[in-house]
Design a protein around this motif. Structure first.
Motif, PDB file in Angstrom:
ATOM      1  N   ALA A  75       0.816  -1.217   0.000  1.00 18.82           N
ATOM      2  CA  ALA A  75       0.000   0.000   0.000  1.00 18.82           C
ATOM      3  C   ALA A  75       0.848   1.265   0.000  1.00 18.82           C
ATOM      4  O   ALA A  75       0.484   2.258  -0.621  1.00 18.82           O
ATOM      5  CB  ALA A  75      -0.935  -0.007   1.209  1.00 18.82           C
ATOM      6  N   HIS A  76       1.958   1.234   0.713  1.00 16.34           N
ATOM      7  CA  HIS A  76       2.806   2.431   0.781  1.00 16.34           C
ATOM      8  C   HIS A  76       4.265   2.023   0.721  1.00 16.34           C
ATOM      9  O   HIS A  76       4.615   0.878   1.002  1.00 16.34           O
ATOM     10  CB  HIS A  76       2.533   3.211   2.070  1.00 16.34           C
ATOM     11  N   SER A  77       5.110   2.988   0.381  1.00 11.24           N
ATOM     12  CA  SER A  77       6.552   2.730   0.440  1.00 11.24           C
ATOM     13  C   SER A  77       7.139   3.692   1.469  1.00 11.24           C
ATOM     14  O   SER A  77       6.416   4.440   2.127  1.00 11.24           O
ATOM     15  CB  SER A  77       7.189   2.969  -0.931  1.00 11.24           C
TER      16      SER A  77
ATOM     17  N   ASP B  45       0.391  -6.308   3.957  1.00  6.83           N
ATOM     18  CA  ASP B  45       0.279  -5.350   5.047  1.00  6.83           C
ATOM     19  C   ASP B  45      -0.806  -4.302   4.778  1.00  6.83           C
ATOM     20  O   ASP B  45      -0.905  -3.781   3.659  1.00  6.83           O
ATOM     21  CB  ASP B  45       1.627  -4.643   5.197  1.00  6.83           C
ATOM     22  N   ALA B  46      -1.568  -3.989   5.812  1.00  5.43           N
ATOM     23  CA  ALA B  46      -2.517  -2.864   5.797  1.00  5.43           C
ATOM     24  C   ALA B  46      -3.265  -2.779   4.460  1.00  5.43           C
ATOM     25  O   ALA B  46      -3.388  -1.708   3.865  1.00  5.43           O
ATOM     26  CB  ALA B  46      -1.758  -1.561   6.066  1.00  5.43           C
ATOM     27  N   ILE B  47      -3.752  -3.930   4.019  1.00  5.08           N
ATOM     28  CA  ILE B  47      -4.176  -4.020   2.622  1.00  5.08           C
ATOM     29  C   ILE B  47      -5.414  -3.163   2.313  1.00  5.08           C
ATOM     30  O   ILE B  47      -5.585  -2.723   1.176  1.00  5.08           O
ATOM     31  CB  ILE B  47      -4.379  -5.513   2.222  1.00  5.08           C
TER      32      ILE B  47
ATOM     33  N   GLY C 119       2.341   2.479  22.869  1.00 10.67           N
ATOM     34  CA  GLY C 119       2.834   1.954  21.599  1.00 10.67           C
ATOM     35  C   GLY C 119       3.091   0.464  21.644  1.00 10.67           C
ATOM     36  O   GLY C 119       2.588  -0.249  22.516  1.00 10.67           O
ATOM     37  N   ARG C 120       3.932   0.020  20.712  1.00 12.10           N
ATOM     38  CA  ARG C 120       4.042  -1.412  20.442  1.00 12.10           C
ATOM     39  C   ARG C 120       5.363  -2.020  20.885  1.00 12.10           C
ATOM     40  O   ARG C 120       5.639  -3.179  20.621  1.00 12.10           O
ATOM     41  CB  ARG C 120       3.810  -1.631  18.946  1.00 12.10           C
ATOM     42  N   ASP C 121       6.189  -1.210  21.557  1.00 14.71           N
ATOM     43  CA  ASP C 121       7.495  -1.762  21.947  1.00 14.71           C
ATOM     44  C   ASP C 121       7.368  -2.882  22.972  1.00 14.71           C
ATOM     45  O   ASP C 121       8.199  -3.795  23.008  1.00 14.71           O
ATOM     46  CB  ASP C 121       8.382  -0.648  22.509  1.00 14.71           C
TER      47      ASP C 121
HETATM   48  C1  BGC Z   1       1.756  -3.328  10.425  1.00 15.25           C
HETATM   49  C2  BGC Z   1       2.299  -2.295  11.345  1.00 15.25           C
HETATM   50  C3  BGC Z   1       2.684  -1.091  10.514  1.00 15.25           C
HETATM   51  C4  BGC Z   1       1.524  -0.612   9.633  1.00 15.25           C
HETATM   52  C5  BGC Z   1       1.983   0.318   8.565  1.00 15.25           C
HETATM   53  C6  BGC Z   1       0.507  -2.637   9.923  1.00 15.25           C
HETATM   54  O1  BGC Z   1      -0.639  -3.079   9.946  1.00 15.25           O
HETATM   55  O2  BGC Z   1       1.460  -4.546  11.033  1.00 15.25           O
HETATM   56  O3  BGC Z   1       3.367  -2.753  12.109  1.00 15.25           O
HETATM   57  O4  BGC Z   1       3.065  -0.047  11.358  1.00 15.25           O
HETATM   58  O5  BGC Z   1       0.900  -1.682   8.985  1.00 15.25           O
HETATM   59  O6  BGC Z   1       2.724  -0.353   7.617  1.00 15.25           O
END
Ligand code: BGC
Length: 555
Positions: free
Chosen positions: A102-104, A200-202, A401-403
């Motif tokens: 979806a993104h770069s 990812d994040a489709i 957050g996710r740490d």
């Molecule tokens: C990934 C995350 C990420 C996000 C953006 C998500 O759903 O699992 O870790 O930050 O997509 O790429």
């Protein structure tokens, strides 16, 4: 026809930064995964999914890719990817990589060109839009990581779309050149021998070209799906920014490419939409994704009602589609910590860890087991100065957050950094993970780790668990129970979601020796110990009638 490998597969998720560091830089690497491939295989899983290891400035720890074909030097050399694929296959495992379509990254050569002018060869490869006359962003879309979903680029005097960090510009999937280029990146990895892609994040892949504003959710309806309760992002229905109808055409193209290779697997990550309906839609028919993976079980609720409701709604929605369940991943609080808070008594984390695995591995669908869940790892408490996740830094202290779920794997309880690295780990090892380290659990027959191995070995011999239908049983709290059946095998699976003994009325069940915290069946009553499980054979056909009389909900 034999079932494809991914139906009923257990997928182990590796977060490479935190798995095993072999070169002492404090960051895990591909050689570390290769070294531990025997360990992964010993769990009894079918596949591993490795979070992104591609070249990246690491603003979002690899989910910001600047070169889809190259291995980031911190994870190793390009050839290490071949060693990884080979090692997985040598151990009989399928290898799934994480494609961020979806993104770069904003450091990708395509974006570096795109951003400089409105008339370069990549000018339309990302989602650019003029400001409103008052200079503000083109619409009200918000970033899940905070702030507007739009970032200003003064050279073009335009905004670009970014659903996550400003360093993660969205690709323009309405542009056929982008579609062609991205299919090339996918083909590159299929040719290299990977067995599957986690996408990812489709839902953010395709946007509404009219850039319509998103409507608000009804008052009080803020979703907490994104995990940050104070995030204005959760006030909107993401109707125009996510899950656009055109995405199905992109899936058809992707699927026809993937189908040219035998036995490959596409799994979409679904968040921030109606995840059950969307998972069903994206996996329907033979021209879309094979499975979806969503966040229904990665948030607060952990009780019979929620489990029942998610599984029933999913089964009703799925038709011929497929789901992959997960209780945890690199984006959410560790399941044991998240859910033990909801139990009335002080939790027995070991027992809870086993219960969670037994339940996850028994549902109809695939399952993802996140690294450390086999050890029952808890959420690590990270000091503000040690935080790395930009999302946590933005929303601290209400959301850290996710740490806390990304700290290093503890391999050896007494080694510096738990045997994860000989250097300084990029996130501190959680000291309370030392007693949970792999070496300690290997030596303890009753550890969650050994339970995982025994359970998955046992499951492999149960066709009903691998590929059977599912019917939720109407039990009383706190017991979640269902029946799995295939041909002549009918099993009942019951889970006590509480840290207190409980008794329910039993059906015509015969206990089946199974790994887990055993329950007692006597005089038509089933007594489950705290976080106990029960597996039994369901009696002959006549019992189906009596079970139905007792209110089984066939789904
Ligand atoms: C990934 C995350 C990420 C996000 C953006 C998500 O759903 O699992 O870790 O930050 O997509 O790429």
């Amino acid at each position: 026809m034999t079932s494809p490998w991914w139906r009923g597969a257990i997928i182990y998720q590796v977060y490479p930064r935190s798995f095993l560091d072999t070169d002492g830089d404090g960051i895990g690497d591909l050689a570390g995964i290769v070294e531990k491939m025997g360990y992964i295989a010993s769990l009894g899983v079918d596949a591993l999914w490795v979070s992104p290891f591609f070249k990246s400035p690491m603003k979002d720890y690899g989910y910001d890719v600047s070169d889809y074909r190259a291995v980031d030097p911190m994870f190793g050399q390009d050839s290490d990817a071949d060693r990884l694929i080979e090692a997985a296959h040598d151990h009989g495992l399928k290898l799934i990589i994480d494609m961020v379509l979806a993104h770069s990254s904003d450091r990708h050569a395509w974006f570096e060109e795109s951003r400089v002018s409105r008339d370069n060869s990549k000018a339309d490869w990302y989602v650019w839009a003029d400001p409103k006359p008052d200079g503000t962003p083109p619409n009200n879309w918000l970033s899940v990581f905070g702030g507007p979903a739009w970032q200003w680029e003064s050279r073009r005097r335009q905004y670009y779309l970014r659903h996550f960090l400003k360093s993660q510009p969205n690709l323009n999937w309405h542009n056929p050149e982008v579609v062609r280029a991205m299919m090339g990146e996918v083909r590159f990895w299929l040719d290299r021998g990977v067995d599957g892609l986690r996408l990812d994040a489709i839902t953010t892949m395709v946007h509404d070209q009219a850039l319509r504003d998103n409507p608000p959710l009804p008052a009080g309806g803020q979703s907490d799906v994104a995990g940050t309760p104070d995030n204005p992002f959760t006030y909107q229905e993401h109707r125009h920014s996510r899950d656009r109808p055109e995405i199905m055409e992109r899936f058809a193209e992707l699927r026809s490419l993937v189908d040219r290779y035998p036995d490959r697997f596409l799994m979409g990550e679904i968040a921030d939409v109606d995840t059950i309906a969307v998972s069903a839609k994206y996996t329907k028919g033979s021209g879309a994704l094979h499975s979806c993976y969503n966040f229904q079980f990665t948030h607060e609720a952990f009780d019979r009602a929620h489990l029942t409701s998610v599984v029933s709604r999913t089964e009703h929605a799925l038709e011929d589609g497929w789901i992959t369940y997960a209780f945890g991943n690199h984006d959410v609080m560790r399941a044991v910590s998240r859910w033990r808070r909801l139990t009335p008594l002080a939790s027995d984390d070991r027992a809870l860890a086993k219960l969670l695995m037994a339940c996850l591995f028994s549902l109809r669908g695939g399952a993802c087991l996140y690294q450390g869940e086999e050890l029952g790892l808890t959420e690590a408490d990270i000091a503000f100065e040690d935080l790395r996740d930009p999302w946590g830094i933005e929303f601290w202290p209400r959301f850290k957050g996710r740490d806390g779920c990304r700290t290093p794997m503890p391999w050896q309880s007494d080694a510096p950094a738990g045997g994860f690295t000989e250097g300084t780990p990029w996130l501190p090892l959680a000291e309370d993970h030392r007693p949970l380290a792999v070496d300690r659990q290997e030596a303890d027959a009753e550890s969650p780790l050994n339970f995982c191995r025994r359970f998955l070995a046992w499951r492999k011999a149960r066709p009903a668990l691998l590929a059977g239908d599912i019917a939720i049983l109407e039990t009383t709290d706190p017991v979640f129970a269902f029946e799995r059946s295939r041909e002549d095998e009918r099993l009942v699976c019951a889970f006590n979601i509480a840290n207190a003994e409980t008794t329910i009325e039993a059906g015509d069940w015969t206990p089946l020796p199974a790994p887990g915290i055993a329950s007692t069946l006597r005089d038509g009553r089933l007594t489950l110990p705290p976080f106990g499980t029960f597996f039994g054979r369901v009696g002959d056909l006549s019992s189906a009638v009596s079970l139905l009389d007792k209110g089984i909900e066939k789904v």
